[in-house]
Design a protein around this motif. Structure first.
Motif, PDB file in Angstrom:
ATOM      1  N   ILE A 100      -0.798  15.633 -10.668  1.00  0.00           N
ATOM      2  CA  ILE A 100      -0.823  15.866 -12.114  1.00  0.00           C
ATOM      3  C   ILE A 100      -2.235  16.247 -12.558  1.00  0.00           C
ATOM      4  O   ILE A 100      -2.435  17.169 -13.348  1.00  0.00           O
ATOM      5  N   TYR A 140       2.375   6.945  -6.030  1.00  0.00           N
ATOM      6  CA  TYR A 140       1.713   6.959  -7.334  1.00  0.00           C
ATOM      7  C   TYR A 140       0.394   7.713  -7.242  1.00  0.00           C
ATOM      8  O   TYR A 140       0.089   8.562  -8.075  1.00  0.00           O
ATOM      9  N   MET A 141      -0.379   7.375  -6.211  1.00  0.00           N
ATOM     10  CA  MET A 141      -1.673   8.031  -6.091  1.00  0.00           C
ATOM     11  C   MET A 141      -1.488   9.537  -5.878  1.00  0.00           C
ATOM     12  O   MET A 141      -2.139  10.357  -6.534  1.00  0.00           O
ATOM     13  N   MET A 189      12.107   6.270  -6.615  1.00  0.00           N
ATOM     14  CA  MET A 189      12.112   5.927  -8.047  1.00  0.00           C
ATOM     15  C   MET A 189      11.250   6.903  -8.842  1.00  0.00           C
ATOM     16  O   MET A 189      11.663   7.425  -9.868  1.00  0.00           O
ATOM     17  N   LEU A 190      10.033   7.124  -8.343  1.00  0.00           N
ATOM     18  CA  LEU A 190       9.118   8.014  -9.071  1.00  0.00           C
ATOM     19  C   LEU A 190       9.697   9.417  -9.172  1.00  0.00           C
ATOM     20  O   LEU A 190       9.581  10.069 -10.221  1.00  0.00           O
ATOM     21  N   SER A 192       9.460   3.498  -3.229  1.00  0.00           N
ATOM     22  CA  SER A 192       8.676   3.793  -4.426  1.00  0.00           C
ATOM     23  C   SER A 192       8.795   5.271  -4.803  1.00  0.00           C
ATOM     24  O   SER A 192       8.935   5.622  -5.992  1.00  0.00           O
ATOM     25  N   VAL A 200       0.840  -1.198   0.000  1.00  0.00           N
ATOM     26  CA  VAL A 200       0.000   0.000   0.000  1.00  0.00           C
ATOM     27  C   VAL A 200       0.879   1.254   0.000  1.00  0.00           C
ATOM     28  O   VAL A 200       0.612   2.227  -0.706  1.00  0.00           O
ATOM     29  N   ALA A 240       3.826   1.596  -1.257  1.00  0.00           N
ATOM     30  CA  ALA A 240       4.423   1.818  -2.568  1.00  0.00           C
ATOM     31  C   ALA A 240       3.428   2.422  -3.546  1.00  0.00           C
ATOM     32  O   ALA A 240       3.810   3.155  -4.467  1.00  0.00           O
ATOM     33  N   ALA A 241       2.140   2.143  -3.332  1.00  0.00           N
ATOM     34  CA  ALA A 241       1.121   2.718  -4.226  1.00  0.00           C
ATOM     35  C   ALA A 241       0.846   4.177  -3.883  1.00  0.00           C
ATOM     36  O   ALA A 241       0.394   4.939  -4.739  1.00  0.00           O
ATOM     37  N   LEU A 242       1.131   4.546  -2.627  1.00  0.00           N
ATOM     38  CA  LEU A 242       0.823   5.917  -2.187  1.00  0.00           C
ATOM     39  C   LEU A 242       1.478   7.008  -3.040  1.00  0.00           C
ATOM     40  O   LEU A 242       0.790   7.934  -3.477  1.00  0.00           O
ATOM     41  N   SER A 292       1.079  11.393  -6.715  1.00  0.00           N
ATOM     42  CA  SER A 292       1.563  12.022  -7.948  1.00  0.00           C
ATOM     43  C   SER A 292       0.438  12.174  -8.961  1.00  0.00           C
ATOM     44  O   SER A 292       0.309  13.214  -9.611  1.00  0.00           O
ATOM     45  N   GLY A 293      -0.346  11.109  -9.092  1.00  0.00           N
ATOM     46  CA  GLY A 293      -1.448  11.167 -10.042  1.00  0.00           C
ATOM     47  C   GLY A 293      -2.405  12.297  -9.706  1.00  0.00           C
ATOM     48  O   GLY A 293      -2.875  13.026 -10.589  1.00  0.00           O
ATOM     49  N   MET A 294      -2.678  12.452  -8.407  1.00  0.00           N
ATOM     50  CA  MET A 294      -3.594  13.520  -8.003  1.00  0.00           C
ATOM     51  C   MET A 294      -2.995  14.890  -8.295  1.00  0.00           C
ATOM     52  O   MET A 294      -3.702  15.806  -8.722  1.00  0.00           O
TER      53      MET A 294
END
Lengths: 729, 729
Positions: A561, A554-555, A645-646, A642, A548, A550-552, A557-559
């Motif tokens: 963007i 991403y979430m 890397m991102l 995570s 979870v 590692a997904a944070l 960043s997506g928000m």
């Protein structure tokens, strides 16, 4: 030993007064033509208005957090939080102020003197105000917290160990000085998060909005006064790239400094180190930071006092940075040598110092080297002097899809090299100085932060100056000077990013060690005590947390963007509306309505920044109260790995797209210059990369630090009281 | 109990003979007009040539690995590796064969019958050959390995525990049946990796190349015979989407099956379970898989034997899948109940079975539910019936930059939901059945793999049929039927991806447990033995491994994207050359040179696939020999976590871009239909997404499994012999 704190006080006084002097000296300069004054004022008003609104929101959220901390943890933690928040907010505010004064004066200096060196001095003087304030305020706050709550410094170990603080709700909860320090760090982090995210959305929404219609549809150049979004774009530079950057790096600096101090306190609580040794472990980072700041004052003064600056802007800036870094390196050597000289050799061995009293210094050198190497790697992947960016420019011949594809590939491949360097730093600094060494490495990177921030701030000031020159139609020679300054700023920014991500990773890892300390049971001192610090990812709850976690990023960043895209689309609509409805804008006969565009950016970013920021703060705490400390430990490691890397991926692909476009503009791709279809394709790449490199990347740096800090603060409660343990799971 | 293996043998015989029957029955059908025959033959020849070349390269690499395994580990491991490789290669080859026969016959059925149901039957019959072969060959190979090396099954525990195998170089090394099984899984993985990567590069290079010039520059529709790259594009569907998918899912199936078996053996070696219980733990996954396969035969036969199929293609396919899944669910319930019925209750408790003999079944149900839910989430994020994809389509009105930005944001945000579902599955299956439960969950997802592969293969067959219909100018009615079949295929593919990533994650985690077993010391049976299985990420070497491991999927993905882009650019140049040099192509008067395009794709992909594949295989092994087992443990967890996120991100953003384009084409965005600038922008998104969703995403699934398998094989050596421990670090 405690008298060494006088060095810190001296450094703070020196830095802040020099900043004030430079501030006034910049403000006293001439602003130039009426047109210039008018534009500068519009930018200033826009920036001020945004910061005022933003600070209102942040103030409310901050007050709520402060009260919660005061009630749940201890009033000291709440107060320290407020001090941290005030320091960070002030640094951001001062930076924004000076940037909005300096920008027009830089343009005017270029106009009046026509001299690159003199103009560089004005821009750098403006930047130095920010740099000195960032480090000065950070240290000032630490000093207050240490003097206020650490009290008699001879007994600081008692404070960490003995003097117990209580919250109101959980009277059984006993916390100490660690919590107070963490509260301070958290205060800095929260402001940094909002400033970075809010400013990042603002600046990129305006930038993308301006570019999407201006460059792509109306085919007018950047910063053209006919573009209604252009003032908003320039305001964005000040609130995003300056104020955001300032509180961001203040937070990094504090994180790097305090991660070692907090670790020392935790080790003392667990009786791994004696009170005497803790005293040294606690003072070393602060005094190291103070010495570094004095070094920066010298470095900055060297550049500003030098009679004649050469035209080699990058070299001049490098000299200032190297003087600052040099003082920090030599100073930390002496500090390490003398401060740890009388420490018990056995005691040092227990905490992993393999090289005796040299250990912290060697660890710091690992950090400095890592920052520089990661910066150089970023430059390799993002500068058009090298193959990766040239390849992206080349791919643009085949249309925007391949520009994007090639840029994504470059960003992804670019993750490996810096991560290997980071791994070497972690392993090396740990090998010479244990867990404390990792925080020394982080601090090493940031010990001359005042110099790097000065250089980093000079960039957007020059960028703004260029904008003002363009809008005031000052002629090519002026623009040539500001362009030159701006382009050097882009390179230094790449190196600055290496320091930012590297130090964030190290500080976060160091905080995580303290986190583990905070909820683990007794230390097994028979074997190596570090083996008792276990975060077992094969434990299912921790593993789930890591997934979870590692997904944070991403979430998150997506928000971000999406937020930028949303605000940018509103901007596009507004600009199109003005082009259609206000006749004569494109011929220059009518004036566009700049103010509405500024409002759109302000409102958009203030609205959009809340959810992702609150999620970042809330998730570790909420999940801690449900699933307990093991799960949150997993979240922290998953999110940190995570996010690193991102952040590298976003930063480097964004930077590479930006420079691929510049490479095409400079005629690098034969037969495909400015205005060609390859150039159009590269503009698409640049536009896509903008939010990645300037909103997402830097925000991720803060995300991992704020998550580990807030978890450290909350773990004392949720390791005892959580749903899963209540249910007996 | 061992007699239950007869079920497996029966399932294999049933599946393979039914596949052979369907193969011949498809081949006997009519091919249609001369033009159709001609095109189909060109596709067939191209696909055959590619597979032949590819298998030559893979054969050499495979032989080298087999010899190394034989020499270093044991000859049994080498032989098992070869068996695995042959099974996987055969499945891919058969699938490719039948797809290149079925495609034209589907087009012809649409032409002759004009009936959707009848045409669906032909396509599904073709797909079923692949589905049945994948599961049949996988089980056949396992059966051979178990019978050959497990020998007398009553004493299988002796084989795991007692009968010692030796390599030639390290005579002190003692390995058992676990290694043989791992060797078999590795054989399947290596072929899958090359087939997926090689095929993935081929198909997307051709696709992107065809689209970039065809759609964007020459504005001719997809599959237009005037486009020289169009045959290569159709060949690509067969070698990438069919052969690649086939060996990929075979590998997943084997991984899911054997991860539990291997774990059982390791637990037996460490004397956690008795030989008697091991026998059950070992047989359960195989027989479960066998029952699942029989269920699939029934499900497939139902669809193919049904008199009249309705026009609701998706529903018909769902019924077939649900019958298969239903048999698997009921069958595994009975197996779980009866096989574990007589097992010692205490012994079951020790390995974490909380629900007694029901435990493995409940864990399997967790897996099945997870696969379905993740698939549904993918559908939500990628289907244009829902908001995320509609938003991307809407953003396209503002140009391609916002299409890309919005798609990236959607992909990033989409990571969280499936990861939470996965975390629940891990926690749940572990809670009911310990580590063995996690592998049961993986197997649950894949127990009806024959049905899902049949459905997944029917998609590209229909896609190809559409291409042939277009190129043979068969008229709109025909194309309408193939389009309908194709679009359903896209939806089922999204769900298939959920199963692929979910099962890969679970199988990899289960393998990692075995990895920890393989190098850990004695188990502490006094406390919960699972607490002895520690992978401590705060240990610096493991932490560094996790960081480097997390960067690996990024580097791997970047290299794949770059490979596709490189090959696509060559294709673009060739297509442009032909448009320029061969007069009359665009008017249809001259025939394009399809063959050169096929060669470019073949050579490009064969050249580009080697480096990333070899890196994936070599890094865990090489770094193990340098830094030891703790570091590789870190690499595995870092890579697994990071790859899961990247795979979801790439899969969903790619899928969403694809469907956003289709949404615009279907008139979903008012005033911006086919041919509008919004459509052009969406084509850019689709082109960027192609390699992400079809090359990178699936390859990452394999990456994490192959890394954990190869580490498991090599750890017995490098945990003893590695540079760091030799140097005493």
């Amino acid at each position: 030993m405690e008298l060494l704190l006088l060095i810190v006080a001296l450094a703070v006084i020196l830095a802040v007064s020099y900043a004030a002097f430079n501030f006034l000296s910049v403000k006293r300069m001439e602003e130039g033509t009426d047109r210039m004054k008018e534009i500068a004022e519009a930018i200033r008003i826009g920036a001020n208005a945004f910061i005022r609104y933003e600070y209102k929101i942040v103030g409310i959220i901050g007050a709520v957090i402060a009260v919660i901390l005061g009630v749940l943890i201890s009033w000291q933690t709440g107060v320290a939080f407020v001090i941290g928040a005030v320091m960070s907010a002030t640094a951001g505010w001062v930076g924004m102020k000076i940037a909005t004064y300096a920008n027009v004066r830089v343009a005017n200096s270029a106009r009046e003197t026509g001299d690159l060196g003199k103009t560089l001095k004005v821009a750098f003087k403006g930047g130095s105000v920010m740099g000195l304030c960032v480090a000065g305020f950070a240290l000032f706050g630490v000093l207050i917290v240490v003097l206020l709550f650490g009290m008699a410094l001879g007994q600081i170990s008692d404070v960490a160990n003995g003097t117990v603080q209580h919250g109101l709700i959980f009277p059984a909860l006993e916390t100490g000085f660690t919590m107070t320090l963490s509260g301070y760090a958290l205060g800095c982090s929260v402001i940094a998060l909002f400033n970075r995210v809010g400013g990042g959305i603002y600046t990129k929404a305006a930038d993308m909005g301006a570019d999407l219609v201006g460059k792509t549809e109306a085919h007018i150049p950047e910063d053209d006064p006919r573009n209604p979004a252009t003032i908003a774009d320039n305001v964005g530079d000040n609130v995003g790239d300056v104020a955001g950057l300032g509180s961001d790096l203040l937070e990094s600096f504090v994180g790097a400094m305090l991660s070692g101090v907090i670790l020392g306190c935790e080790m003392c609580v667990k009786q791994i180190v004696s009170g005497e040794l803790l005293n040294i472990l606690l003072l070393f980072p602060l005094i190291f930071a103070g010495v570094g700041l004095i070094g920066c004052v010298i470095g900055i003064a060297y550049l500003l006092l030098k009679k004649k600056l050469s035209d080699q802007v990058h070299r001049e800036l490098n000299i200032a940075t190297w003087i600052s870094a040099g003082v920090a390196i030599v100073g930390s050597f002496l500090l390490s040598f003398f401060m740890f000289q009388n420490a018990d050799a056995e005691a040092l061995k227990v905490i992993g110092f393999k090289l005796g009293n040299f250990s912290p210094w060697v660890a710091a050198i690992f950090g400095i080297a890592t920052g520089i190497i990661i910066g150089m790697i970023s430059e390799y992947y993002t500068s058009y002097d090298f193959k990766p960016t040239k390849n992206i420019a080349g791919a643009s011949k085949e249309g925007s899809a391949l520009t994007i594809t090639q840029g994504l590939a470059t960003g992804m491949i670019s993750c490996m090299a810096p991560v290997i360097v980071l791994a070497v730093a972690i392993f090396g600094s740990f090998a010479v100085a244990g867990m404390y060494g990792i925080s020394c490495a982080a601090l090493g990177m940031l010990s001359f932060v005042a110099a790097t921030v000065s250089v980093d701030t000079y960039g957007p000031i020059s960028d703004n100056a260029g904008g003002i020159a363009e809008m005031s139609e000052l002629g090519k020679e002026v623009r040539a000077i500001t362009d030159k300054l701006d382009s050097v700023g882009n390179t230094t920014a790449a190196i600055g990013k290496g320091f930012a991500i590297g130090s964030a990773a190290l500080a976060a890892l160091s905080m995580m060690t303290s986190y583990l300390f905070a909820f683990m049971g007794d230390i097994n001192m028979v074997q190596n005590w570090m083996d008792s610090l276990v975060l077992n990812v094969m434990q299912p709850l921790t593993l789930c947390g890591a997934l979870v976690g590692a997904a944070l990023p991403y979430m998150f960043s997506g928000m971000l963007i999406e937020a930028v895209a949303k605000a940018a689309r509103k901007m596009v609509e507004e600009v199109r509306r003005q082009f259609n409805e206000i006749k004569g804008i494109l011929t220059g006969e009518a004036k566009p309505d700049y103010k509405t565009c500024i409002e759109i950016s302000s409102q958009g970013s203030l609205k959009e920044m809340r959810v992702p920021c609150i999620i970042a703060i809330a998730i570790p705490v909420v999940s801690g109260f449900i699933f307990g400390a093991q799960f949150v430990g997993g979240i922290l490691i998953g999110a940190t790995v995570s996010a690193i890397m991102l952040a590298i991926f976003c930063g480097n692909s964004g930077g590479a797209w930006d420079n691929a476009k510049k490479y095409i503009e400079s005629g690098g791709v034969e037969g495909h210059g400015k205005g060609s279809s390859a150039h159009d394709a590269s503009v698409v790449g640049d536009t896509v990369g903008d939010p990645l490199k300037d909103t997402v990347g830097p925000s991720l740096d803060i995300l991992i630090k704020i998550m580990s800090t807030i978890s450290l603060v909350a773990v004392v409660i949720f390791s005892e009281y959580n749903l899963f343990s209540l249910l007996g799971l």
